[in-house]
Design an enzyme around this catalytic site. Sequence first.
Site, PDB file in Angstrom:
ATOM      1  N   SER B  47       0.831  -1.081   0.077  1.00 54.71           N
ATOM      2  CA  SER B  47       0.019   0.047   0.376  1.00 54.71           C
ATOM      3  C   SER B  47       0.817   1.630  -0.342  1.00 54.71           C
ATOM      4  O   SER B  47       0.747   2.518  -0.342  1.00 54.71           O
ATOM      5  CB  SER B  47      -1.269  -0.177   0.974  1.00 54.71           C
ATOM      6  OG  SER B  47      -0.229  -0.205   2.527  1.00 54.71           O
ATOM      7  N   HIS B  48       2.010   1.315   0.130  1.00 55.52           N
ATOM      8  CA  HIS B  48       3.295   1.888   0.564  1.00 55.52           C
ATOM      9  C   HIS B  48       3.760   2.184  -0.100  1.00 55.52           C
ATOM     10  O   HIS B  48       5.096   2.855   0.102  1.00 55.52           O
ATOM     11  CB  HIS B  48       2.947   2.527   2.209  1.00 55.52           C
ATOM     12  CG  HIS B  48       1.604   3.181   2.701  1.00 55.52           C
ATOM     13  ND1 HIS B  48       1.464   2.516   3.382  1.00 55.52           N
ATOM     14  CD2 HIS B  48       2.060   4.679   2.831  1.00 55.52           C
ATOM     15  CE1 HIS B  48       0.123   3.625   3.424  1.00 55.52           C
ATOM     16  NE2 HIS B  48       0.720   4.966   3.672  1.00 55.52           N
ATOM     17  N   PHE B 121       2.880  11.504   1.629  1.00 57.92           N
ATOM     18  CA  PHE B 121       2.468  10.447   1.565  1.00 57.92           C
ATOM     19  C   PHE B 121       2.512   8.984   1.835  1.00 57.92           C
ATOM     20  O   PHE B 121       2.453   7.934   1.426  1.00 57.92           O
ATOM     21  CB  PHE B 121       2.571  10.307   0.067  1.00 57.92           C
ATOM     22  CG  PHE B 121       3.596   9.525  -0.552  1.00 57.92           C
ATOM     23  CD1 PHE B 121       3.783   8.019  -0.998  1.00 57.92           C
ATOM     24  CD2 PHE B 121       5.054  10.824  -0.662  1.00 57.92           C
ATOM     25  CE1 PHE B 121       5.466   7.444  -0.668  1.00 57.92           C
ATOM     26  CE2 PHE B 121       6.045   9.881  -0.987  1.00 57.92           C
ATOM     27  CZ  PHE B 121       6.347   8.579  -1.223  1.00 57.92           C
ATOM     28  N   ALA B 123       4.179   5.947   4.455  1.00 59.72           N
ATOM     29  CA  ALA B 123       4.161   5.615   5.513  1.00 59.72           C
ATOM     30  C   ALA B 123       4.978   6.238   7.240  1.00 59.72           C
ATOM     31  O   ALA B 123       6.143   6.285   6.766  1.00 59.72           O
ATOM     32  CB  ALA B 123       4.121   3.829   5.672  1.00 59.72           C
ATOM     33  N   THR B 160      -6.867  11.017   8.783  1.00 57.41           N
ATOM     34  CA  THR B 160      -6.839   9.706   9.018  1.00 57.41           C
ATOM     35  C   THR B 160      -5.730   9.669  10.165  1.00 57.41           C
ATOM     36  O   THR B 160      -5.322   8.354  10.558  1.00 57.41           O
ATOM     37  CB  THR B 160      -6.295   8.902   8.140  1.00 57.41           C
ATOM     38  OG1 THR B 160      -6.086   9.663   6.972  1.00 57.41           O
ATOM     39  CG2 THR B 160      -7.772   8.742   7.471  1.00 57.41           C
ATOM     40  N   PHE B 179      -1.048   3.005  12.704  1.00 59.18           N
ATOM     41  CA  PHE B 179      -2.012   2.883  12.396  1.00 59.18           C
ATOM     42  C   PHE B 179      -2.615   3.805  12.089  1.00 59.18           C
ATOM     43  O   PHE B 179      -2.803   5.299  13.192  1.00 59.18           O
ATOM     44  CB  PHE B 179      -2.595   2.003  13.267  1.00 59.18           C
ATOM     45  CG  PHE B 179      -2.339   2.458  14.727  1.00 59.18           C
ATOM     46  CD1 PHE B 179      -4.190   3.353  15.136  1.00 59.18           C
ATOM     47  CD2 PHE B 179      -1.985   1.692  16.118  1.00 59.18           C
ATOM     48  CE1 PHE B 179      -3.726   3.993  16.471  1.00 59.18           C
ATOM     49  CE2 PHE B 179      -2.090   2.273  17.226  1.00 59.18           C
ATOM     50  CZ  PHE B 179      -2.581   3.081  17.695  1.00 59.18           C
ATOM     51  N   ALA B 180      -3.414   3.844  11.610  1.00 63.80           N
ATOM     52  CA  ALA B 180      -4.352   4.715  11.797  1.00 63.80           C
ATOM     53  C   ALA B 180      -5.254   5.365  12.175  1.00 63.80           C
ATOM     54  O   ALA B 180      -5.770   4.359  13.110  1.00 63.80           O
ATOM     55  CB  ALA B 180      -5.387   5.218   9.660  1.00 63.80           C
ATOM     56  N   GLY B 187      -8.025   4.254   1.723  1.00 62.75           N
ATOM     57  CA  GLY B 187      -7.961   2.884   0.271  1.00 62.75           C
ATOM     58  C   GLY B 187      -8.822   2.006   0.866  1.00 62.75           C
ATOM     59  O   GLY B 187      -9.107   1.018  -0.167  1.00 62.75           O
ATOM     60  N   GLU B 188      -8.801   1.293   2.255  1.00 61.58           N
ATOM     61  CA  GLU B 188      -9.421   0.291   2.466  1.00 61.58           C
ATOM     62  C   GLU B 188     -11.127   0.889   1.664  1.00 61.58           C
ATOM     63  O   GLU B 188     -11.809  -0.344   1.203  1.00 61.58           O
ATOM     64  CB  GLU B 188      -9.365  -0.188   3.980  1.00 61.58           C
ATOM     65  CG  GLU B 188      -8.304  -0.695   4.344  1.00 61.58           C
ATOM     66  CD  GLU B 188      -8.487  -1.222   5.683  1.00 61.58           C
ATOM     67  OE1 GLU B 188      -8.942  -2.354   6.231  1.00 61.58           O
ATOM     68  OE2 GLU B 188      -8.305  -0.001   6.828  1.00 61.58           O
ATOM     69  N   ARG B 304       0.057 -11.877  18.669  1.00 61.70           N
ATOM     70  CA  ARG B 304       0.932 -11.053  17.946  1.00 61.70           C
ATOM     71  C   ARG B 304       1.503  -9.560  18.291  1.00 61.70           C
ATOM     72  O   ARG B 304       0.779  -9.283  18.324  1.00 61.70           O
ATOM     73  CB  ARG B 304       0.520 -11.057  16.339  1.00 61.70           C
ATOM     74  CG  ARG B 304       0.842 -12.756  15.798  1.00 61.70           C
ATOM     75  CD  ARG B 304       1.181 -13.127  14.433  1.00 61.70           C
ATOM     76  NE  ARG B 304      -0.109 -11.533  13.648  1.00 61.70           N
ATOM     77  CZ  ARG B 304      -0.890 -12.421  12.055  1.00 61.70           C
ATOM     78  NH1 ARG B 304      -0.298 -13.301  11.676  1.00 61.70           N
ATOM     79  NH2 ARG B 304      -1.852 -11.247  12.119  1.00 61.70           N
ATOM     80  N   GLN B 308       4.610  -8.382  13.340  1.00 62.98           N
ATOM     81  CA  GLN B 308       5.119  -9.478  12.868  1.00 62.98           C
ATOM     82  C   GLN B 308       5.500  -9.695  11.508  1.00 62.98           C
ATOM     83  O   GLN B 308       6.555 -10.811  10.474  1.00 62.98           O
ATOM     84  CB  GLN B 308       4.834 -10.351  13.622  1.00 62.98           C
ATOM     85  CG  GLN B 308       5.129 -10.732  15.076  1.00 62.98           C
ATOM     86  CD  GLN B 308       4.839 -11.797  15.894  1.00 62.98           C
ATOM     87  OE1 GLN B 308       4.719 -11.002  17.214  1.00 62.98           O
ATOM     88  NE2 GLN B 308       5.102 -12.649  15.653  1.00 62.98           N
TER      89      GLN B 308
END
Lengths: 340, 340
Positions: B47-48, B121, B123, B160, B179-180, B187-188, B304, B308
Amino acid sequence: MSEAVKLTLDEIRNLSLTILSGSGYGPDHAAAIADMLVTCQIDDCQSHGLFRLFMCNDTMKAGKIDGNVAPAITQSDNAIVRVDARGGMSLLAFHEALPILIEKTRTLGIAAMAINRCFHFSALWPEVERLSAAGLAAMAMVPSHSWVAPAGGTRGSLGTNPLAFSWPRQGKDPFTFDFATSAFARGEIELYRRAGKPLPDGVAIDKDGNPTNDPQAAMEGAMLTFGSYKGSALSIMIELLAGPLIDDLTSLESMEFAGNSGGAPYHGEILLAFDPGHFSGGRIDPNDARAERLFADITDQGARLPSQRRFAARARNIERGYVEIAKTLYDDLQELAQQI
Amino acid sequence: MSEAVKLTLDEIRNLSLTILSGSGYGPDHAAAIADMLVTCQIDDCQSHGLFRLFMCNDTMKAGKIDGNVAPAITQSDNAIVRVDARGGMSLLAFHEALPILIEKTRTLGIAAMAINRCFHFSALWPEVERLSAAGLAAMAMVPSHSWVAPAGGTRGSLGTNPLAFSWPRQGKDPFTFDFATSAFARGEIELYRRAGKPLPDGVAIDKDGNPTNDPQAAMEGAMLTFGSYKGSALSIMIELLAGPLIDDLTSLESMEFAGNSGGAPYHGEILLAFDPGHFSGGRIDPNDARAERLFADITDQGARLPSQRRFAARARNIERGYVEIAKTLYDDLQELAQQI
């Protein structure tokens, strides 16, 4: 509140000092604790007000806390003020290190306070609001006891790990929040248990790691974080910053230290403070206006800013010169004051 | 991945540099952006990764970004490094100010970087992982565009607003999350719309402020934060710290600035860095062991740690010397490379 008793701020302070002194807290610790209880009662924050005197007394009876110890501040020329509570309550350590944190932040733009080896029972919002009252933004974090399971887990590893933040607003109450990263506060689950009410989904798991709505099973199992894996990640961050980063206990270790002794948890605390003057290159007013526009955009659509109810209570209670507490609580406190 | 193309890291970098250069980014900006894209692709963070080259090209075409400008760092003797991206992409500003942030943190124990006036833009995890690779803990925050409603609200006020954190682990991949604070990434929702799938509850409201499961209505209305009022409070904190604190835009202002121009949002970014040596009084090893015990307690119960999967991808891709991207993406990138 079914039946209430009216108390002036002096009466709250004096009742607090009587009980704290009788419990074994020396004058400096008693004053710092009473300050916090008064601050909470002014805002009708009953959960962290006079009610906590029972926990202060229990903590002393558990035998591990020192009611007379003086906090030890480590002198430094860096941006961190470390204050060792030396096994006393956190509040006197915070009180004594606060001027140094403010000075360091004003000099360096960002600074931190690490409180070590303290017993801790208090809300964090009064502390971050001391900093926003000085014109600084502030964040505070503490671990607690490992009652909370990580996302995808089956047992407690994390504390209820609150995060508090305050942002100064010119001529207005600050923007402040203070929330547990657990879905519910521990005390809320206890209230559901006493009321015989089922918990909502997503709040707790039982001792076998299965979701439960039964408050008793939740107390024997583990709580869940708010916001699923994101809340869980945030809670782990708080463990790290308020624990290993500052050479102090995680919630797992804090719970082991306590054993079955009861009372307030023993661990560390971290506070961060930000000077808007330094960060903005001296452009405070236009940036305050920018923040106010955001707040207005939120409230104009009918959403509330956090702490609005608390600030309304503060204004009302200061105006009328007294606060109200439940008569049952008042009676229990009088009884405690006479026993000790 | 239905049909995939294998690319070596050099091939990724060269393809990125070709497209960035052809789009109008000078060598320094292109190198900083390509570094980030390679870092994301090594971790299979599609995604990034290379996918973002389209946005880099769109941002240039929108006409507001400067592809050749040199970031301007403000010298200071305090704990803040301010770097003015001067209307360029954020990554070169971060790259140039990073050594100063690391040096200030090692000297003062805690320090901050404020990046101003940048297009953004990327991450945040690659940035906080640069700091954890240097043995420091780090946090990063940015606003975005005001697509997200506050808790109890009816329209977008917040971005976001991602929060990233990384903690160094000796001889191991760091503990990292990114995390947003919106329930879903923007995008999701677009992916749900394309797939014709209904959104889960609690993700979005329509343009009248009513809950919706329709991705199209969500795009026209507003997204919600994760974790209800707690996530909303956290998102507001990020607006304040990465906006007005550092003399830069809120998500509301960033969206206004963009108008209908498309491409990457323009705003600021804040990073905080923490030196464990200073905070712990030099007791790094015992506190690393304490953190490791917490991580083990989490993974031993089958939960988790965040990132990871990404670290597993990194190990595999470095071992085999190539990464995979979708053939459709590869073909589109080849086409873009030829057009420009």
